[in-house]
Design an enzyme around this catalytic site. Sequence first.
Site, short mmCIF file in Angstrom:
data_model
loop_
_atom_site.label_atom_id
_atom_site.label_comp_id
_atom_site.label_asym_id
_atom_site.label_seq_id
_atom_site.Cartn_x
_atom_site.Cartn_y
_atom_site.Cartn_z
N HIS A 176 -3.90 -3.45 -0.05
CA HIS A 176 -4.00 -3.37 1.40
C HIS A 176 -3.98 -4.78 2.01
O HIS A 176 -4.52 -5.72 1.44
CB HIS A 176 -5.28 -2.64 1.80
CG HIS A 176 -5.35 -2.27 3.25
ND1 HIS A 176 -5.76 -3.18 4.20
CD2 HIS A 176 -5.06 -1.13 3.91
CE1 HIS A 176 -5.72 -2.59 5.39
NE2 HIS A 176 -5.31 -1.35 5.24
N LYS A 186 0.84 1.72 -6.74
CA LYS A 186 0.34 0.72 -7.69
C LYS A 186 -0.79 1.28 -8.56
O LYS A 186 -0.76 1.18 -9.79
CB LYS A 186 -0.15 -0.51 -6.92
CG LYS A 186 -0.76 -1.59 -7.80
CD LYS A 186 -1.26 -2.75 -6.97
CE LYS A 186 -2.37 -2.33 -6.04
NZ LYS A 186 -3.60 -1.90 -6.76
N THR A 187 -1.79 1.87 -7.92
CA THR A 187 -2.92 2.39 -8.68
C THR A 187 -2.52 3.60 -9.51
O THR A 187 -2.98 3.77 -10.64
CB THR A 187 -4.09 2.73 -7.74
OG1 THR A 187 -4.47 1.55 -7.03
CG2 THR A 187 -5.29 3.24 -8.51
N VAL A 242 0.84 -1.19 0.00
CA VAL A 242 0.00 0.00 0.00
C VAL A 242 0.88 1.25 0.00
O VAL A 242 1.94 1.28 0.62
CB VAL A 242 -0.95 -0.01 1.22
CG1 VAL A 242 -0.18 0.06 2.53
CG2 VAL A 242 -1.96 1.12 1.14
N ASP A 243 0.47 2.26 -0.74
CA ASP A 243 1.17 3.55 -0.85
C ASP A 243 2.43 3.50 -1.72
O ASP A 243 3.14 4.50 -1.80
CB ASP A 243 1.54 4.12 0.53
CG ASP A 243 0.32 4.49 1.36
OD1 ASP A 243 -0.72 4.80 0.76
OD2 ASP A 243 0.41 4.45 2.59
#
Length: 266
Positions: A149, A105-106, A101-102
């Site tokens: 996540h 990726k997106t 997370v962070d």
Amino acid sequence: MKQENNQELKKVEVGQVISVGEFAELLGKGPAAVVGELMKNGVMATVNEQIDFDTAQIIGAELGFDVVLAQAEAEERPNQKSDDSSQTQPRPPVIAVMGHVDHGKTSLLDAIRNAEVAAGESGGITQHIGAYQVTKNKRVITFLDTPGHEAFSALREHGAKIADIAIIVVAADDGVKPQTREAIDHAKQAGVSIVVAINKIDKEGADPNRVKQELSEIEVIPDDWGGDTPCVEVSAKTGDGIAKLLDVVLLVADIVETKARATGMG
């Protein structure tokens, strides 16, 4: 809400991906019922968002349906074996994008498909599995956006298992984290090829060599260090390295020879 034992489950066919709204209509259920079951399974998705076949199968079973892959797409299912190689043809490689997370990726997917998804998601965390396609050198690549996540470990595993290649996103200023190692483990267990995207090279403190060192310590040896894992330095923010990453993905796809039975073959 499962049907009673003396009733056969109603069979419904879906494709590799389907929107929540379309899936609800197919089941003859209200969208709220499907969204509710998704929430029970830790997936936050709106009516217009897409879920993959594996997720639809799980949710369908909860609602009393036998969800099967549509025949035409079943013949193109990743990793499906064919006894007659003469009846196969190349198909777009399926890429699972995974990472801590962070680590961006997106945002990396946004840079690839030039869409604004991250800004519309709570905390920038992807909480559903979607599928997106891009074209590079006149070739189509299918990307799966899998949750990053830790609460969505099971869905991340689904993502890896239906893919041909896993892109592991690692932030250049943060390095390998527990979820990075977990994503790599899922990819290895699924037997898919790994490409590492060392993201955020534009940030102060970025140290790609440290990332490569940490990867080598968990037996993921970068190709420029004598190993067989391509590592591409990218910046989702500036777009640097994105074209090279897609070129590497296509090269790896050629090596693993992603194929499916030709349409209409028996």
